[in-house]
Design a protein around this motif. Sequence first.
Motif, PDB file in Angstrom:
ATOM      1  N   LEU A  94       0.823  -1.206   0.000  1.00  0.00           N
ATOM      2  CA  LEU A  94       0.000   0.000   0.000  1.00  0.00           C
ATOM      3  C   LEU A  94       0.859   1.259   0.000  1.00  0.00           C
ATOM      4  CD1 LEU A  94      -2.853  -0.944   2.517  1.00  0.00           C
ATOM      5  CD2 LEU A  94      -3.105  -0.478   0.078  1.00  0.00           C
ATOM      6  N   MET A  95       1.907   1.249   0.834  1.00  0.00           N
ATOM      7  CA  MET A  95       2.809   2.402   0.873  1.00  0.00           C
ATOM      8  C   MET A  95       3.463   2.619  -0.483  1.00  0.00           C
ATOM      9  SD  MET A  95       4.134   4.849   2.709  1.00  0.00           S
ATOM     10  CE  MET A  95       4.266   4.546   4.473  1.00  0.00           C
ATOM     11  N   ALA A  96       3.880   1.543  -1.129  1.00  0.00           N
ATOM     12  CA  ALA A  96       4.497   1.648  -2.453  1.00  0.00           C
ATOM     13  C   ALA A  96       3.509   2.175  -3.482  1.00  0.00           C
ATOM     14  CB  ALA A  96       5.032   0.280  -2.880  1.00  0.00           C
ATOM     15  N   PHE A  97       2.236   1.772  -3.374  1.00  0.00           N
ATOM     16  CA  PHE A  97       1.207   2.272  -4.287  1.00  0.00           C
ATOM     17  C   PHE A  97       1.076   3.781  -4.172  1.00  0.00           C
ATOM     18  CE2 PHE A  97      -3.325   3.528  -4.514  1.00  0.00           C
ATOM     19  CZ  PHE A  97      -3.504   3.415  -5.891  1.00  0.00           C
ATOM     20  N   PHE A  98       1.006   4.302  -2.946  1.00  0.00           N
ATOM     21  CA  PHE A  98       0.862   5.742  -2.758  1.00  0.00           C
ATOM     22  C   PHE A  98       2.131   6.487  -3.197  1.00  0.00           C
ATOM     23  CE2 PHE A  98      -2.282   4.388   0.621  1.00  0.00           C
ATOM     24  CZ  PHE A  98      -3.387   4.756  -0.122  1.00  0.00           C
ATOM     25  N   ILE A  99       3.293   5.894  -2.915  1.00  0.00           N
ATOM     26  CA  ILE A  99       4.545   6.527  -3.352  1.00  0.00           C
ATOM     27  C   ILE A  99       4.618   6.577  -4.875  1.00  0.00           C
ATOM     28  CG2 ILE A  99       7.059   6.218  -3.439  1.00  0.00           C
ATOM     29  CD1 ILE A  99       6.927   5.166  -0.592  1.00  0.00           C
ATOM     30  N   SER A 100       4.184   5.511  -5.541  1.00  0.00           N
ATOM     31  CA  SER A 100       4.219   5.490  -7.005  1.00  0.00           C
ATOM     32  C   SER A 100       3.340   6.586  -7.603  1.00  0.00           C
ATOM     33  CB  SER A 100       3.790   4.115  -7.518  1.00  0.00           C
ATOM     34  OG  SER A 100       2.441   3.851  -7.196  1.00  0.00           O
ATOM     35  N   LEU A 123      15.015   3.653 -16.501  1.00  0.00           N
ATOM     36  CA  LEU A 123      15.819   4.753 -15.959  1.00  0.00           C
ATOM     37  C   LEU A 123      14.921   5.832 -15.355  1.00  0.00           C
ATOM     38  CD1 LEU A 123      18.613   5.970 -15.555  1.00  0.00           C
ATOM     39  CD2 LEU A 123      18.430   7.009 -17.830  1.00  0.00           C
ATOM     40  N   ALA A 124      13.794   6.130 -16.004  1.00  0.00           N
ATOM     41  CA  ALA A 124      12.863   7.135 -15.480  1.00  0.00           C
ATOM     42  C   ALA A 124      12.318   6.727 -14.112  1.00  0.00           C
ATOM     43  CB  ALA A 124      11.716   7.343 -16.468  1.00  0.00           C
ATOM     44  N   ILE A 125      12.007   5.448 -13.967  1.00  0.00           N
ATOM     45  CA  ILE A 125      11.501   4.956 -12.679  1.00  0.00           C
ATOM     46  C   ILE A 125      12.590   5.029 -11.616  1.00  0.00           C
ATOM     47  CG2 ILE A 125      10.568   2.955 -11.463  1.00  0.00           C
ATOM     48  CD1 ILE A 125       9.360   2.051 -14.133  1.00  0.00           C
ATOM     49  N   VAL A 126      13.800   4.588 -11.942  1.00  0.00           N
ATOM     50  CA  VAL A 126      14.909   4.567 -10.982  1.00  0.00           C
ATOM     51  C   VAL A 126      15.251   5.983 -10.525  1.00  0.00           C
ATOM     52  CG1 VAL A 126      17.364   4.055 -10.702  1.00  0.00           C
ATOM     53  CG2 VAL A 126      15.866   2.388 -11.816  1.00  0.00           C
ATOM     54  N   ILE A 127      15.260   6.948 -11.445  1.00  0.00           N
ATOM     55  CA  ILE A 127      15.570   8.338 -11.075  1.00  0.00           C
ATOM     56  C   ILE A 127      14.531   8.874 -10.089  1.00  0.00           C
ATOM     57  CG2 ILE A 127      15.673  10.709 -11.957  1.00  0.00           C
ATOM     58  CD1 ILE A 127      16.984   9.584 -14.474  1.00  0.00           C
ATOM     59  N   GLY A 128      13.257   8.561 -10.340  1.00  0.00           N
ATOM     60  CA  GLY A 128      12.206   9.006  -9.419  1.00  0.00           C
ATOM     61  C   GLY A 128      12.375   8.429  -8.032  1.00  0.00           C
ATOM     62  N   ILE A 129      12.682   7.140  -7.959  1.00  0.00           N
ATOM     63  CA  ILE A 129      12.880   6.494  -6.655  1.00  0.00           C
ATOM     64  C   ILE A 129      14.100   7.073  -5.940  1.00  0.00           C
ATOM     65  CG2 ILE A 129      13.414   4.296  -5.515  1.00  0.00           C
ATOM     66  CD1 ILE A 129      11.754   2.905  -7.682  1.00  0.00           C
ATOM     67  N   LEU A 130      15.180   7.311  -6.684  1.00  0.00           N
ATOM     68  CA  LEU A 130      16.381   7.907  -6.085  1.00  0.00           C
ATOM     69  C   LEU A 130      16.095   9.311  -5.561  1.00  0.00           C
ATOM     70  CD1 LEU A 130      19.217   6.776  -8.544  1.00  0.00           C
ATOM     71  CD2 LEU A 130      18.807   5.972  -6.205  1.00  0.00           C
ATOM     72  N   ALA A 131      15.307  10.089  -6.303  1.00  0.00           N
ATOM     73  CA  ALA A 131      14.954  11.438  -5.853  1.00  0.00           C
ATOM     74  C   ALA A 131      14.193  11.382  -4.527  1.00  0.00           C
ATOM     75  CB  ALA A 131      14.107  12.135  -6.918  1.00  0.00           C
ATOM     76  N   LEU A 132      13.285  10.434  -4.407  1.00  0.00           N
ATOM     77  CA  LEU A 132      12.533  10.279  -3.156  1.00  0.00           C
ATOM     78  C   LEU A 132      13.463   9.876  -2.015  1.00  0.00           C
ATOM     79  CD1 LEU A 132       9.741  10.224  -1.781  1.00  0.00           C
ATOM     80  CD2 LEU A 132       9.631   7.801  -2.344  1.00  0.00           C
ATOM     81  N   PHE A 133      14.390   8.956  -2.281  1.00  0.00           N
ATOM     82  CA  PHE A 133      15.333   8.528  -1.249  1.00  0.00           C
ATOM     83  C   PHE A 133      16.218   9.683  -0.788  1.00  0.00           C
ATOM     84  CE2 PHE A 133      14.108   4.220  -2.003  1.00  0.00           C
ATOM     85  CZ  PHE A 133      14.517   3.522  -0.871  1.00  0.00           C
ATOM     86  N   ILE A 191       5.308  -1.503  -9.482  1.00  0.00           N
ATOM     87  CA  ILE A 191       3.997  -0.877  -9.715  1.00  0.00           C
ATOM     88  C   ILE A 191       4.076   0.114 -10.865  1.00  0.00           C
ATOM     89  CG2 ILE A 191       2.296   0.718  -8.721  1.00  0.00           C
ATOM     90  CD1 ILE A 191       2.715  -0.717  -6.046  1.00  0.00           C
ATOM     91  N   LEU A 192       5.148   0.920 -10.902  1.00  0.00           N
ATOM     92  CA  LEU A 192       5.311   1.869 -12.001  1.00  0.00           C
ATOM     93  C   LEU A 192       5.600   1.155 -13.319  1.00  0.00           C
ATOM     94  CD1 LEU A 192       7.373   4.661 -10.208  1.00  0.00           C
ATOM     95  CD2 LEU A 192       5.063   4.872 -11.117  1.00  0.00           C
ATOM     96  N   PHE A 193       6.387   0.092 -13.250  1.00  0.00           N
ATOM     97  CA  PHE A 193       6.760  -0.632 -14.470  1.00  0.00           C
ATOM     98  C   PHE A 193       5.546  -1.347 -15.090  1.00  0.00           C
ATOM     99  CE2 PHE A 193       8.665  -4.256 -16.779  1.00  0.00           C
ATOM    100  CZ  PHE A 193       9.529  -3.558 -17.614  1.00  0.00           C
ATOM    101  N   TYR A 194       4.679  -1.890 -14.216  1.00  0.00           N
ATOM    102  CA  TYR A 194       3.523  -2.639 -14.702  1.00  0.00           C
ATOM    103  C   TYR A 194       2.213  -1.852 -14.556  1.00  0.00           C
ATOM    104  CZ  TYR A 194       6.461  -6.808 -14.888  1.00  0.00           C
ATOM    105  OH  TYR A 194       7.459  -7.720 -15.186  1.00  0.00           O
ATOM    106  N   LYS A 195       2.289  -0.527 -14.519  1.00  0.00           N
ATOM    107  CA  LYS A 195       1.094   0.270 -14.266  1.00  0.00           C
ATOM    108  C   LYS A 195       0.031   0.063 -15.336  1.00  0.00           C
ATOM    109  CE  LYS A 195       2.929   4.528 -16.330  1.00  0.00           C
ATOM    110  NZ  LYS A 195       2.001   4.536 -17.470  1.00  0.00           N
ATOM    111  N   ASN A 196       0.421  -0.047 -16.604  1.00  0.00           N
ATOM    112  CA  ASN A 196      -0.572  -0.262 -17.666  1.00  0.00           C
ATOM    113  C   ASN A 196      -1.259  -1.618 -17.519  1.00  0.00           C
ATOM    114  OD1 ASN A 196      -0.007   2.222 -18.784  1.00  0.00           O
ATOM    115  ND2 ASN A 196       1.507   1.412 -20.227  1.00  0.00           N
TER     116      ASN A 196
END
Length: 356
Positions: free
Chosen positions: A35-41, A60-70, A163-168
């Motif tokens: 659930l936390m990952a869903f809201f973060i995504s 790369l777009a997903i990884v950059i977003g996660i790194l920015a949050l970290f 979740i971001l990778f398989y969002k579609n």
Amino acid sequence: MQKLPITVQRSLELLGLFILGWLLIIGKAVITPLLMAFFISLVLLPIYRFLRKKRFPEVLAIVIGILALFIVVGVIVFFFSTQVTNLLSDFPTIRKNVSQHLTSLSAWINAKTDFSPDQQVEFINEQSNKLLNYGGNVLKGAAGSVTSVLVFLGLLPIYTFLILFYKNLLLQFVFMWFPAKNQERVKEALTEIELIIKSYLIGLLIQITYMTVLVGGALLLFGIKHAFLIGVIFALLNLIPYIGALFGNIIGVLLTLASSPDLGPVFTVLAVIAVAQFLDNNILMPRIVGAKVKINALIAIVGVFIGGAIAGIVGMFLSLPIIAVLKIIFDRTDKFKQWGVLFGDERPAKSPMRNS
């Protein structure tokens, strides 16, 4: 097909809620980080979409977003740890001030009651032994708790990435549950959920920043020791709806009592926090989270305690976003509209019990 009586339908709904709660309790180790990952995504979606428009590879777009949050979370943790280090360096002074306050309290109790200093010492020793025994029991499960936290932190970025990778794929799964005539309403509900959760969670990050600066800066101007530590603790606890602010006040008072031999700074801390809360509740937060779902205080408080019983502090933090998502869904389904009314804060002008 024969329609079920209304009493049977309501009974099945309550049974479904009970089963859902039971599943959440037994599966919280898996469901909570999911659930936390869903809201973060949802929060990271704007970064992901921006980078994809700039032709960044999807991974790369997903990884950059996660790194920015970290990085953002790392800055908060680093700031908090430096303030705690400063507090520990003042430990001799803190011990002296605590001893002075306890002596004053003992004298006041002795003057107002028949509870002598010897009886007070005996009572304190008895309660201390109970506390130590309780602490020993807590420490026995500390290894398991640390393991749970590490598993939670390890699963969080993995779940967020997937979740971001398989969002579609996940969206297609949701749409396939509904007939074509209802898919426009499903799209509206999903869009509103995304907007509200993003505004809510991003607003909380902004809130942590300005509450730390507002409370910590004001206390620093008044000469309160460990001003920014009080500010950041209050800002973090304030994320827990309703009850978090109360705990923030209590910890702020205790830190001030430990750091000062006088009672005057305590009233300064309480006054500053009260003003900051007023500005936050009535001016700042409503402007930052303008489109959030209106949830009445009764449901919010009950939801916070239920979330805490199921998943601890993380459950308390997630309670309002989950209730907001449920309200959006309930408002758009004919079978569950009454639950949407129950969650909302729109009070009827008159009682349904009246004839006119």
